[in-house]
Design a protein around this motif. Structure first.
Motif, short mmCIF file in Angstrom:
data_model
loop_
_atom_site.label_atom_id
_atom_site.label_comp_id
_atom_site.label_asym_id
_atom_site.label_seq_id
_atom_site.Cartn_x
_atom_site.Cartn_y
_atom_site.Cartn_z
N ALA A 294 0.70 -0.99 -0.18
CA ALA A 294 -0.05 0.10 -0.05
C ALA A 294 0.89 1.29 0.01
O ALA A 294 0.72 2.17 -0.72
CB ALA A 294 -0.77 -0.02 1.25
N CYS A 295 2.06 1.29 0.91
CA CYS A 295 2.81 2.50 0.85
C CYS A 295 3.20 2.59 -0.40
O CYS A 295 3.47 3.87 -1.12
CB CYS A 295 3.74 2.00 1.84
N SER A 296 3.78 1.72 -1.05
CA SER A 296 4.49 1.96 -2.50
C SER A 296 3.46 2.35 -3.62
O SER A 296 3.56 3.07 -4.39
CB SER A 296 5.08 0.50 -2.92
N LEU A 297 2.22 1.71 -3.48
CA LEU A 297 1.10 1.88 -4.64
C LEU A 297 0.91 3.60 -4.53
O LEU A 297 0.65 4.30 -5.36
CB LEU A 297 0.12 1.00 -4.39
N VAL A 298 0.46 3.83 -3.25
CA VAL A 298 0.11 5.16 -2.84
C VAL A 298 0.96 6.22 -3.26
O VAL A 298 0.97 7.11 -3.97
CB VAL A 298 -0.38 5.19 -1.35
N TYR A 299 2.18 5.87 -2.78
CA TYR A 299 3.48 6.74 -2.73
C TYR A 299 3.76 7.20 -4.38
O TYR A 299 3.86 8.17 -4.71
CB TYR A 299 4.80 6.25 -2.27
N GLY A 418 3.93 -3.07 -5.75
CA GLY A 418 2.97 -1.96 -5.72
C GLY A 418 3.65 -0.79 -6.43
O GLY A 418 2.82 -0.20 -7.34
N GLY A 419 5.00 -0.85 -6.71
CA GLY A 419 5.69 0.23 -7.47
C GLY A 419 5.51 -0.17 -8.96
O GLY A 419 5.22 0.65 -9.92
N ILE A 420 5.35 -1.34 -9.34
CA ILE A 420 5.40 -1.83 -10.91
C ILE A 420 3.91 -1.60 -11.10
O ILE A 420 3.33 -1.12 -12.43
CB ILE A 420 5.54 -3.31 -10.99
N LEU A 421 2.73 -1.63 -10.28
CA LEU A 421 1.36 -1.74 -10.34
C LEU A 421 0.81 -0.13 -10.48
O LEU A 421 -0.10 0.13 -11.38
CB LEU A 421 0.38 -2.24 -9.32
N ALA A 422 1.34 0.77 -9.85
CA ALA A 422 1.11 2.25 -9.53
C ALA A 422 0.95 2.79 -11.06
O ALA A 422 -0.10 3.47 -11.29
CB ALA A 422 2.11 2.90 -8.76
N PRO A 423 1.63 2.73 -12.07
CA PRO A 423 1.39 3.07 -13.26
C PRO A 423 0.14 2.96 -14.05
O PRO A 423 -0.32 3.68 -14.83
CB PRO A 423 2.78 2.79 -13.93
N PHE A 424 -0.30 1.83 -13.58
CA PHE A 424 -1.61 1.12 -14.37
C PHE A 424 -2.90 2.01 -13.66
O PHE A 424 -3.99 1.86 -14.12
CB PHE A 424 -1.51 -0.15 -14.34
N VAL A 425 -2.41 2.47 -12.27
CA VAL A 425 -3.70 2.90 -11.60
C VAL A 425 -4.33 4.28 -12.45
O VAL A 425 -5.68 4.38 -12.58
CB VAL A 425 -3.42 3.25 -10.37
N PRO A 426 -3.57 5.04 -12.91
CA PRO A 426 -4.38 6.48 -13.46
C PRO A 426 -4.94 6.09 -14.79
O PRO A 426 -6.05 6.78 -15.25
CB PRO A 426 -2.98 7.07 -13.99
N SER A 427 -4.92 4.62 -15.40
CA SER A 427 -5.72 4.53 -16.67
C SER A 427 -7.16 4.28 -16.13
O SER A 427 -7.92 4.20 -17.17
CB SER A 427 -5.20 3.08 -17.30
N LEU A 428 -7.64 4.19 -14.75
CA LEU A 428 -8.86 3.85 -14.35
C LEU A 428 -9.65 5.01 -14.69
O LEU A 428 -10.87 5.01 -14.49
CB LEU A 428 -8.81 3.56 -13.00
N LYS A 429 -9.08 6.27 -14.98
CA LYS A 429 -9.72 7.41 -15.33
C LYS A 429 -10.55 7.22 -16.48
O LYS A 429 -11.50 8.11 -16.67
CB LYS A 429 -8.70 8.54 -15.84
#
Length: 498
Positions: A294-299, A418-429
């Motif tokens: 969670a820390c990595s994904l949110v950060y 978490g760091g690897i998945l973080a770039p994909f979260v903005p695509s949820l826009k």
């Protein structure tokens, strides 16, 4: 005497220990430069596309760089269908870090902190020069993978050593200084890149301090805590006596008591499997893996959403590190307070980060007021940076010495996911403009709540073996020492020999 009592005699944070910790802390600047290297040497300059008509009437396009930038993009022409190779090089580095976290942690628990640390540092410097001298992109990409592999393993062992050379009451301080120096290293790398523009020269300059740090670290002693945890009591006593002598406290006679389980754990039975089979470790590991994730994904997710500004790339990289600095004084203050401690502080920062993301969804992105969505996103990043720092210190206190590096390695592996998945979260826009921040909100708050299931470690002695985690006798000793520490807070301070 037990190990913590021995540190009271030797000196919990004496002159020599301060020198050791200073070297290991400054090493974070070198590691930050390696982590951020691709950001500048992989910079994509401004370019223009010109359509040309050839003799056969076919139209082709010619790309011209309109900005004077030296990078792997300009040297190997990584544009259009070759542009993915820049991101690939960065991904290979972090893939290496992930593997290094998993492999080097258990290895250092098995064969020792010092040999693993020095070996990883030596090869990271070696492969760093391969990066600077790479004759082709393929060699460059392979070198980044190998540098990441060594960086991931060495960083963990370096952090653990800053803890194990000192008394437990200083773990929060040394851990916080380590993470804070990494943030400063990011800003210093930006300054280095500003003055050294050719990418090969920049890669060489960023890697060269590693040679000096390797020479300074060759003379470091083995961790006395690791020696004691492996049943090597006499060697641990000798290292502690050396520390006392170097601290100017003479060479005291130390007799460490043998803890049940040390001889049995002197073999090779300790490993990753214990994180699953041991009931206490299994529960802690599952919770910590989610908290690290969670820390990595949110950060990293908030970093991407808060760094859309266009402008000077060197200033952007510097701000990436400097924005974290206010988090560390907050950590040092709260985690050492009895009414806050490690657990509550970490959980509170994670929940605050989640709430900042929640408020971001209802605030305008562009506003003349300083209180807008961007400022809330930066506030969320500040909060999660503080939680990230605490979870490093907290995790090292929750695992016994015999398996501390293995535990940190598994948690750090979850962090990299978490760091690897973080770039994909903005695509949820594409679903809704506020969906990415909703994800960050839910993950931050859930991790904070889940972290409350972990035990508090403030003012409690660190476990050395697996048996101590579930031993009723050890728990009684812990409770007695905590009560004594609380009583000492309301009594006048006495000298140690009284």
């Amino acid at each position: 005497m037990d190990l913590e009592e021995a540190f009271q005699v030797v000196g919990e944070f004496g002159t020599y220990q301060k020198r050791i910790v200073t070297v290991l802390t400054l090493l974070q600047i070198y590691m930050a430069c390696q982590s951020m290297l691709i950001v500048l040497i992989g910079a994509v300059p401004k370019l223009s596309t010109e359509k040309l008509d050839d003799a056969g009437g076919e139209i082709s396009s010619q790309i011209t760089f309109t900005e004077d930038v030296s990078s792997i993009v300009t040297e190997w022409y990584l544009v259009k269908h070759q542009a993915y190779k820049v991101s690939l090089a960065g991904a290979l580095f972090f893939a290496g870090v992930l593997v290094g976290n998993v492999c080097f942690g258990p290895l250092s628990d098995r064969v020792g902190r010092k040999p693993v640390f020095l070996s990883a540092l030596f090869f990271e410097v070696l492969f760093g020069y391969v990066t600077a001298l790479a004759p082709s992109y393929e060699v460059f990409a392979l070198s980044r993978l190998l540098v990441g592999l060594m960086n991931g393993g060495m960083a963990l062992v370096c952090f653990v050593l800053t803890q194990e050379y000192v008394g437990k009451s200083y773990w929060a301080l040394t851990g916080t200084l380590t993470n804070m120096t990494f943030a400063v290293g990011i800003a210093l790398f930006a300054a280095l890149g500003y003055f050294i523009r050719p990418w090969r020269n920049l890669a060489t300059a960023a890697n060269s301090p590693g040679v000096l740090f390797f020479l300074l670290c060759v003379t470091l002693p083995e961790s006395p805590r690791w020696l004691y945890s492996r049943g090597k009591t006499e060697q641990a006593e000798e290292v502690l006596q050396d520390l006392a002598q170097w601290n100017g406290n003479g060479r005291p006679i130390l007799k460490l008591k043998r803890t049940p389980g040390l001889d049995r754990h002197n073999g090779s039975s300790i490993g990753l499997i214990n994180l699953i089979t041991h009931p206490v470790l299994r529960r802690r590991t599952l919770v910590l893996m989610y908290v690290w994730y969670a820390c990595s994904l949110v950060y990293y997710g908030l970093t991407m959403n808060a760094s859309d500004d266009t402008g000077n790339r060197y200033l952007s990289v510097a701000m990436y590190g400097l924005v974290e600095l206010p988090a560390y004084p907050l950590c040092i203050y709260f985690i050492n307070k009895k009414w806050a401690g490690r657990r509550k502080t970490m959980a509170s920062f994670l929940v605050c980060a989640g709430l900042s993301c929640l408020l971001t969804m209802v605030m305008p992105t562009e506003s003349d007021s300083w209180f807008n969505a961007n400022s809330l996103a930066l506030m969320g990043k500040l909060m999660v940076s503080a939680a990230f720092n605490i979870v490093y210190v907290y995790t090292s206190e929750l695992y016994p010495t015999v398996i501390r590096n293995a535990g940190l390695g598994v948690c750090s592996m979850s962090c990299r996911v978490g760091g690897i998945l973080a770039p994909f979260v903005p695509s949820l826009k594409v679903l809704h403009v506020s969906m990415p921040f909703m994800v960050f909100c839910l993950i931050g708050i859930s991790a904070g709540c889940l972290g409350l299931l972990l035990p508090e470690t403030l003012n409690k002695p660190a476990a050395e073996t697996l048996d101590e985690l579930s031993s009723p006798a050890y728990q009684r000793i812990v409770e007695t020492k905590v009560r004594l520490l609380e009583d000492e807070e309301v009594k006048p301070k006495h000298k140690l020999n009284e």
